[in-house]
Scaffold this motif. Structure first.
Motif, PDB file in Angstrom:
ATOM      1  N   SER A  34     -21.960  -0.210   6.812  1.00 14.00           N
ATOM      2  CA  SER A  34     -21.011  -0.292   7.778  1.00 14.00           C
ATOM      3  C   SER A  34     -21.633  -1.068   9.071  1.00 14.00           C
ATOM      4  O   SER A  34     -22.621  -0.785   9.168  1.00 14.00           O
ATOM      5  N   ILE A  35     -20.767  -2.057   9.142  1.00 13.63           N
ATOM      6  CA  ILE A  35     -21.355  -3.225  10.203  1.00 13.63           C
ATOM      7  C   ILE A  35     -20.592  -3.232  11.649  1.00 13.63           C
ATOM      8  O   ILE A  35     -19.470  -3.069  11.765  1.00 13.63           O
ATOM      9  N   VAL A  36     -21.725  -3.359  12.519  1.00 14.43           N
ATOM     10  CA  VAL A  36     -21.171  -3.812  14.027  1.00 14.43           C
ATOM     11  C   VAL A  36     -21.827  -5.129  14.126  1.00 14.43           C
ATOM     12  O   VAL A  36     -22.949  -5.319  13.972  1.00 14.43           O
ATOM     13  N   VAL A  37     -21.004  -6.091  14.440  1.00 16.84           N
ATOM     14  CA  VAL A  37     -21.481  -7.656  14.746  1.00 16.84           C
ATOM     15  C   VAL A  37     -21.474  -7.770  16.413  1.00 16.84           C
ATOM     16  O   VAL A  37     -20.372  -7.435  17.074  1.00 16.84           O
ATOM     17  N   MET A  38     -22.602  -8.049  16.849  1.00 15.29           N
ATOM     18  CA  MET A  38     -22.340  -8.494  18.439  1.00 15.29           C
ATOM     19  C   MET A  38     -22.889 -10.037  18.440  1.00 15.29           C
ATOM     20  O   MET A  38     -23.663 -10.446  17.779  1.00 15.29           O
ATOM     21  N   ASP A  39     -22.107 -10.842  19.110  1.00 13.99           N
ATOM     22  CA  ASP A  39     -22.099 -12.248  19.138  1.00 13.99           C
ATOM     23  C   ASP A  39     -21.508 -12.509  20.545  1.00 13.99           C
ATOM     24  O   ASP A  39     -20.517 -12.268  21.009  1.00 13.99           O
ATOM     25  N   ASN A  40     -22.150 -13.774  20.823  1.00 13.90           N
ATOM     26  CA  ASN A  40     -21.680 -14.203  22.319  1.00 13.90           C
ATOM     27  C   ASN A  40     -20.648 -15.512  22.038  1.00 13.90           C
ATOM     28  O   ASN A  40     -20.159 -16.061  22.919  1.00 13.90           O
ATOM     29  N   LEU A  41     -20.581 -15.583  20.774  1.00 14.47           N
ATOM     30  CA  LEU A  41     -19.362 -16.900  20.310  1.00 14.47           C
ATOM     31  C   LEU A  41     -19.860 -18.214  20.779  1.00 14.47           C
ATOM     32  O   LEU A  41     -18.884 -19.032  21.023  1.00 14.47           O
ATOM     33  N   VAL A  42     -21.206 -18.547  21.057  1.00 10.45           N
ATOM     34  CA  VAL A  42     -21.416 -19.861  21.988  1.00 10.45           C
ATOM     35  C   VAL A  42     -21.338 -20.877  20.705  1.00 10.45           C
ATOM     36  O   VAL A  42     -21.048 -21.893  20.918  1.00 10.45           O
ATOM     37  N   ASN A  43     -21.880 -20.381  19.603  1.00 12.02           N
ATOM     38  CA  ASN A  43     -21.889 -21.327  18.417  1.00 12.02           C
ATOM     39  C   ASN A  43     -21.325 -20.541  17.178  1.00 12.02           C
ATOM     40  O   ASN A  43     -21.929 -20.444  16.298  1.00 12.02           O
ATOM     41  N   ALA A  44     -20.165 -19.919  17.452  1.00 12.72           N
ATOM     42  CA  ALA A  44     -19.586 -19.079  16.422  1.00 12.72           C
ATOM     43  C   ALA A  44     -18.245 -19.112  16.605  1.00 12.72           C
ATOM     44  O   ALA A  44     -17.786 -19.101  17.695  1.00 12.72           O
ATOM     45  N   ASN A  45     -17.304 -18.597  15.696  1.00 13.99           N
ATOM     46  CA  ASN A  45     -15.955 -18.361  15.857  1.00 13.99           C
ATOM     47  C   ASN A  45     -15.482 -17.205  14.993  1.00 13.99           C
ATOM     48  O   ASN A  45     -15.699 -17.059  14.056  1.00 13.99           O
ATOM     49  N   LEU A  46     -14.797 -16.580  15.800  1.00 13.08           N
ATOM     50  CA  LEU A  46     -14.292 -15.180  15.432  1.00 13.08           C
ATOM     51  C   LEU A  46     -13.505 -15.259  14.004  1.00 13.08           C
ATOM     52  O   LEU A  46     -13.477 -14.275  13.306  1.00 13.08           O
ATOM     53  N   GLU A  47     -12.800 -16.350  13.900  1.00 13.13           N
ATOM     54  CA  GLU A  47     -11.878 -16.635  12.644  1.00 13.13           C
ATOM     55  C   GLU A  47     -12.930 -16.423  11.298  1.00 13.13           C
ATOM     56  O   GLU A  47     -12.624 -15.875  10.277  1.00 13.13           O
ATOM     57  N   ALA A  48     -14.414 -16.458  11.639  1.00 11.59           N
ATOM     58  CA  ALA A  48     -15.198 -16.580  10.185  1.00 11.59           C
ATOM     59  C   ALA A  48     -15.233 -14.955   9.893  1.00 11.59           C
ATOM     60  O   ALA A  48     -15.376 -14.471   8.807  1.00 11.59           O
ATOM     61  N   LEU A  49     -15.309 -13.996  10.930  1.00  8.07           N
ATOM     62  CA  LEU A  49     -15.347 -12.598  10.703  1.00  8.07           C
ATOM     63  C   LEU A  49     -13.977 -12.390   9.957  1.00  8.07           C
ATOM     64  O   LEU A  49     -13.866 -11.473   9.134  1.00  8.07           O
ATOM     65  N   ALA A  50     -12.743 -12.815  10.510  1.00  9.49           N
ATOM     66  CA  ALA A  50     -11.351 -12.419  10.080  1.00  9.49           C
ATOM     67  C   ALA A  50     -11.669 -12.985   8.587  1.00  9.49           C
ATOM     68  O   ALA A  50     -10.867 -12.328   7.529  1.00  9.49           O
ATOM     69  N   ARG A  51     -12.101 -14.194   8.325  1.00 12.42           N
ATOM     70  CA  ARG A  51     -12.224 -14.590   6.562  1.00 12.42           C
ATOM     71  C   ARG A  51     -13.058 -13.518   5.988  1.00 12.42           C
ATOM     72  O   ARG A  51     -12.896 -13.051   4.876  1.00 12.42           O
ATOM     73  N   VAL A  52     -14.290 -12.820   6.584  1.00 13.06           N
ATOM     74  CA  VAL A  52     -15.122 -12.090   5.979  1.00 13.06           C
ATOM     75  C   VAL A  52     -14.078 -10.702   5.609  1.00 13.06           C
ATOM     76  O   VAL A  52     -14.185 -10.337   4.369  1.00 13.06           O
ATOM     77  N   GLU A  53     -13.476 -10.482   6.541  1.00 10.76           N
ATOM     78  CA  GLU A  53     -12.621  -9.093   6.276  1.00 10.76           C
ATOM     79  C   GLU A  53     -11.541  -9.489   5.257  1.00 10.76           C
ATOM     80  O   GLU A  53     -11.388  -8.663   4.284  1.00 10.76           O
ATOM     81  N   TYR A  54     -11.174 -10.621   5.129  1.00  3.99           N
ATOM     82  CA  TYR A  54     -10.036 -10.947   4.407  1.00  3.99           C
ATOM     83  C   TYR A  54     -10.562 -10.948   2.833  1.00  3.99           C
ATOM     84  O   TYR A  54     -10.240 -10.226   1.810  1.00  3.99           O
ATOM     85  N   LEU A  55     -11.875 -11.602   2.749  1.00  6.70           N
ATOM     86  CA  LEU A  55     -12.457 -11.576   1.444  1.00  6.70           C
ATOM     87  C   LEU A  55     -12.850 -10.575   0.966  1.00  6.70           C
ATOM     88  O   LEU A  55     -13.058 -10.198  -0.459  1.00  6.70           O
ATOM     89  N   THR A  56     -13.456  -9.383   1.795  1.00  5.42           N
ATOM     90  CA  THR A  56     -13.988  -8.163   1.179  1.00  5.42           C
ATOM     91  C   THR A  56     -12.972  -7.097   1.232  1.00  5.42           C
ATOM     92  O   THR A  56     -13.269  -5.830   0.733  1.00  5.42           O
ATOM     93  N   GLY A  57     -11.796  -7.381   2.158  1.00  3.05           N
ATOM     94  CA  GLY A  57     -10.969  -6.248   2.077  1.00  3.05           C
ATOM     95  C   GLY A  57     -11.502  -5.001   2.884  1.00  3.05           C
ATOM     96  O   GLY A  57     -10.976  -3.598   3.011  1.00  3.05           O
ATOM     97  N   LYS A  58     -12.461  -5.369   3.816  1.00  3.31           N
ATOM     98  CA  LYS A  58     -13.136  -4.300   4.641  1.00  3.31           C
ATOM     99  C   LYS A  58     -13.104  -4.594   6.036  1.00  3.31           C
ATOM    100  O   LYS A  58     -13.072  -5.705   6.397  1.00  3.31           O
ATOM    101  N   SER A  59     -13.452  -3.756   6.921  1.00  3.02           N
ATOM    102  CA  SER A  59     -13.216  -4.017   8.476  1.00  3.02           C
ATOM    103  C   SER A  59     -14.590  -4.067   9.124  1.00  3.02           C
ATOM    104  O   SER A  59     -15.691  -3.417   8.793  1.00  3.02           O
ATOM    105  N   ILE A  60     -14.687  -4.624  10.158  1.00  2.31           N
ATOM    106  CA  ILE A  60     -16.013  -4.989  10.787  1.00  2.31           C
ATOM    107  C   ILE A  60     -15.575  -4.683  12.364  1.00  2.31           C
ATOM    108  O   ILE A  60     -14.672  -5.060  12.794  1.00  2.31           O
ATOM    109  N   TYR A  61     -16.683  -3.735  13.019  1.00  3.50           N
ATOM    110  CA  TYR A  61     -16.482  -3.537  14.350  1.00  3.50           C
ATOM    111  C   TYR A  61     -17.192  -4.735  15.007  1.00  3.50           C
ATOM    112  O   TYR A  61     -18.322  -5.295  14.605  1.00  3.50           O
TER     113      TYR A  61
END
Ligand code: WQD
Length: 402
Positions: A34-61
């Protein structure tokens, strides 16, 4: 995110929306963490986590926050019951770090210090830290194994990684409940085989593969090869490129190792496996570089033996053990893309070493981890990601099957 199940044991992944972080979160979800992600999104895009949720069928906090802000850290540690942290959050451009060293020390060292102090306060003492082969400085053996001496490092970015490793060795020596895996990445490349996740370097890339991709896309005219007078198969620099999905499974293996340590710690005994491991033998010579220097027995600084009062601080190389030169990379990418890649030889880059390849025997021995992806896989997956996401996560997803 207050509605989560407070009995649930979570893993906090700092920088988990980034390139290596998001690929690791995917493998962690596949391993039922069970995962919680903390990121300041300076060098990242939330879309990456949306893709992870799509590929795994699981949700991320997801919690937007900055490790340099103790309030942000307090909030997330109050809200979730963590048993472990995987710490990716850092800025990592070697060249930039020589321009703005104070930003690098603030973000990477002070930020890590804040994180470790909050972890300590909340008695969260299991940590996987994303370190880097750069901590070996000019390696005194090749391939490099974990007994190689550390430093001197030639740039502020690399020094921040070394300083954080030293901090963690001191924390483990001071408190038997801390268990840490330091994962030293060699050269991360590649993208998820689905073509839905990959690296989105900003600006002109420092690293070789993203630069080659920009040339293939026609955004840059040609690859500049930094020197062809090294003592290697064709004179160009040799590195140990490892697929980002192999790095991700390496983190899952390290987490499982910490679970083992934690349960042994609870029983008050450390299993035989946690005593100093046998001196790793250097792996056979790589395709383009051979090693003649024998490795020495593991110094206790690298691995706290079961006899010491301290916790466990274990360093592992994550590499393939196979070296590729710049020219070999260019021809591998030409094969994967069926395109010609223009290049020109220029002078060496400041701070570069000729050869840097990993001996990852210890990670195999103690974490049961093995890299599975080949260079052809790395090139093919990078190109598929690029074709389907010409503007990374910011642009549209192109439905371009192979
Ligand atoms: C690879 C090879 C270059 C670009 C760096 C960091 C290290 C880690 C990984 C974070 C070398 C050559 C490169 C180019 C070239 N990062 N090259 N033309 O330097 O091995 O490692 O990234 O943890 O800390 O130091 O990677 O991709 O920059 O270079 O000829 O335009 O390609 O000389 O031989 P490097 P790289």
């Amino acid at each position: 995110y207050m509605d989560h199940n407070s009995k649930q044991r979570y893993v906090l992944v700092t920088g988990g929306a980034g390139y290596i972080g998001s690929h690791t979160v995917l493998e962690l979800l596949n391993a039922d963490y069970s995962i919680v992600v903390m990121d300041n999104l300076v060098n990242a895009n939330l879309e990456a986590l949306a893709r992870v949720e799509y590929l795994t069928g699981k949700s991320i906090y997801f919690v937007e926050g900055d490790i340099t802000c103790e309030k942000d850290l307090e909030k997330v540690f109050q809200a979730f019951h963590f048993w472990a942290v995987i710490h990716f959050a850092a800025i990592k451009a070697v060249g930039e770090s020589t321009q703005i060293p104070l930003e690098y020390y603030h973000n990477n060292v002070t930020g890590s210090l804040h994180l470790f102090r909050v972890m300590n306060r909340y008695k969260v003492k299991n940590l996987v830290f994303s370190s880097s082969a750069t901590v070996y400085g000019e390696p005194d053996m090749m391939p490099v194994n974990e007994t190689a001496s550390l430093g001197p490092v030639t740039n502020p970015y690399g020094r921040t990684k070394l300083f954080v490793e030293e901090m963690l060795r001191d924390v483990c020596a001071s408190d038997p409940d801390w268990n840490v895996c330091l994962l030293r990445f060699f050269n991360p490349v590649g993208a998820h085989p689905s073509g839905l996740m990959g690296e989105c370097p900003q600006g002109i890339p420092n690293n070789l593969l993203p630069y080659v991709i920009r040339v293939l896309q026609g955004h840059l005219p040609c690859v500049q090869i930094f020197g062809s007078d090294y003592d290697t198969v064709d004179g160009t620099g040799v590195r140990d490129y490892i697929h980002v999905c192999d790095l991700a499974t390496g983190h899952v293996a390290a987490l499982k190792r910490l679970e083992g340590e934690e349960s042994e710690g609870k029983r008050g005994v450390r299993s035989a496996s946690s005593s100093p491991s046998p001196t790793p033998q250097p792996s056979s010579s790589t395709t383009t570089a051979t090693s003649s220097i024998e490795s020495s027995p593991l110094p206790s600084s690298t691995r706290s033996s079961s006899l010491r009062q301290g916790g466990h601080c274990m360093a592992y190389n994550l590499g393939t053990g196979v070296g590729y030169s710049v020219l070999e990379i260019i021809s591998a990418m030409e094969k994967a893309t069926q395109k010609t890649i223009p290049y020109k030889i220029v002078e060496r880059r400041q701070g570069d070493v000729g050869v840097c390849t990993a001996d990852a025997t210890l990670a195999n021995l103690e974490l049961g981890w093995k890299p599975l992806y080949s260079m052809d896989d790395m090139c093919r997956d990078m190109w598929r990601w690029t074709r389907r996401n010409p503007n990374g996560y910011d642009g549209p997803l192109i439905d371009d099957d192979d």
